[in-house]
Design an enzyme around this catalytic site. Sequence first.
Site, short mmCIF file in Angstrom:
data_model
loop_
_atom_site.label_atom_id
_atom_site.label_comp_id
_atom_site.label_asym_id
_atom_site.label_seq_id
_atom_site.Cartn_x
_atom_site.Cartn_y
_atom_site.Cartn_z
N GLY A 169 0.84 -1.20 0.00
CA GLY A 169 0.00 0.00 0.00
C GLY A 169 0.87 1.24 0.00
O GLY A 169 2.03 1.23 -0.43
N GLY A 170 0.30 2.32 0.55
CA GLY A 170 1.03 3.58 0.58
C GLY A 170 2.32 3.48 1.37
O GLY A 170 3.22 4.32 1.22
N GLY A 404 25.86 11.74 -29.06
CA GLY A 404 25.37 12.41 -27.85
C GLY A 404 25.84 11.72 -26.60
O GLY A 404 26.05 12.35 -25.56
N ALA A 405 26.03 10.41 -26.69
CA ALA A 405 26.46 9.66 -25.51
C ALA A 405 27.85 10.10 -25.06
O ALA A 405 28.17 10.06 -23.87
CB ALA A 405 26.42 8.17 -25.80
#
Length: 510
Positions: A169-170, A404-405
Amino acid sequence: MKDILQELENRRAVARAGGGQRRIDAQHAKGKLTARERIELLLDDGSFEEFDMFVAHRCTDFGMEQDRPPGDGVVTGWGTINGRMVYVFSQDFTVFGGSLSETHAKKICKIMDMAIQNGAPVIGINDSGGARIQEGVASLAGYADVFQRNVLASGVVPQISLIMGPCAGGAVYSPAMTDFIFMVKDTSYMFVTGPDVVKTVTNEVVTAEELGGASTHTKKSSVADGAFENDVEALAEIRRLFDFLPLNNREKAPVRPFFDEPARIEQSLDTLIPDNPNQPYDMKELIVKLADEGDFYEIQKDYAGNIIIGFIRLEGQTVGVVANQPMVLAGCLDIDSSRKAARFVRFCDAFEIPLLTLVDVPGFLPGTSQEYGGVIKHGAKLLFAYGEATVPKVTVITRKAYGGAYDVMSSKHLRGDFNYAWPTAEIAVMGAKGAVEILYRSELGDKEKIAERTRDYEDRFANPFVAAEKGFIDEVIQPRSTRRRVTRAFASLRHKKLSNPWKKHDNIPL
Ligand code: HXC
């Protein structure tokens, strides 16, 4: 007088017994240690100082006023790991299933507040059925109070979560906001909604282990940073990790005694790179050969294997390592590896841990699944993380640094302090074959000509010297002397001072 002293001992004995022997036996039967046994293994012998042993819940619904065990399902306090201070909470599954009540939360908040104020890390041991069902919204409020402190402590003191039982859950969101999550195989699980709800809503049939066990979270979701065989191993490994980390964001990581020559020459590194540029090799070999005593603490080793992250020491000082791994996806950057490395870079920067980046990257992984998955945004995370980092940054390009790498992987242009390359480095916009196919499209029919053009391109760009001519590479170094060069580089950066322009906070692409 004696009676009063005895009364304290009696009360302590009741608190230490938690939910009673029957439930302790049940805990052991599942292969789990109790909350107190875990603290004992985690901390130095006799160093634990407990807070709030007698705190009891205030709930009066469902007959709860008849059952008010001291401690209320969580053991909290502080102690030391190899002599260094740490705050700890350990949920006691034998008391109301370790569920979180208003007062249970207050105990956790108290030690978190002290940790922030006094500058020491927090280790949280989670073993809980979630919100105390009898308390309703008071329990939810307690969770939110803990969440708020997780946020405030983030980047101030290291926060480590150990999941040693249910976490559902939370409740999962407190660990999720800490720096590292470790799980225990077969006895721990984390999910937002359990198998029953999943079945009702989506008709999927799945076990708790499949949905949120250690294997799922270390291999598929990357929620967890590591998984261990059992409680004992997990606690020992957390002690090992703790030794790499500073106590807070104003202190440096501890310097450990080292017994390894900083100038150690590793002849074998001269032959690490295969003759064939498309043949992989194991980047971990390089990391281990650079590290003091070959000691490497790897994080998230089962996820996004195309990038390796973790801690080593050089001259006894902690260094965070980020390295492309040519053995997996040829070392390409993709969504998962960018996210994995970006968060690690930001952790290191937040806690003043210098960064060593080892580069062999042919670029970003192409494909619709990457583009549809938002590789632009996720790749930008790593770029952003390196660009904002002000810690000492030393980079070694071993082989490919394409496109870009190249920029992303702690290049000179992102304020890299020392950018080294091995003679085997190839720094270019792309590989020779791809480049020639674009530049000489009209000649593609002529195989000989294309082969010649490819050779030309390789001669011109498949080396580190073009970048070195421009000063983007500070020095081309012999592989065998990498440990000496890198160690000296970091030594020269020990008093580095660099800050970013004032801002409330940045807006990293999320
Ligand atoms: C109060 C709880 C409890 C809870 C377990 N217990 N969970 N008491 N509140 N949430 C108690 C049981 O009554 C039992 O008491 C003891 O703990 C051990 O539980 P068992 O069920 O016997 O153990 P086990 O079979 O190992 O199962 C563990 C479990 C199960 C899977 C965790 O107990 C369970 O499903 N609990 C409920 C989980 C849940 O729905 N929690 C709320 C989630 S919502 P006795 O006296 O018999 O020993 C949530 C929201 C958080 O957490 C939101 C934050 C924003």
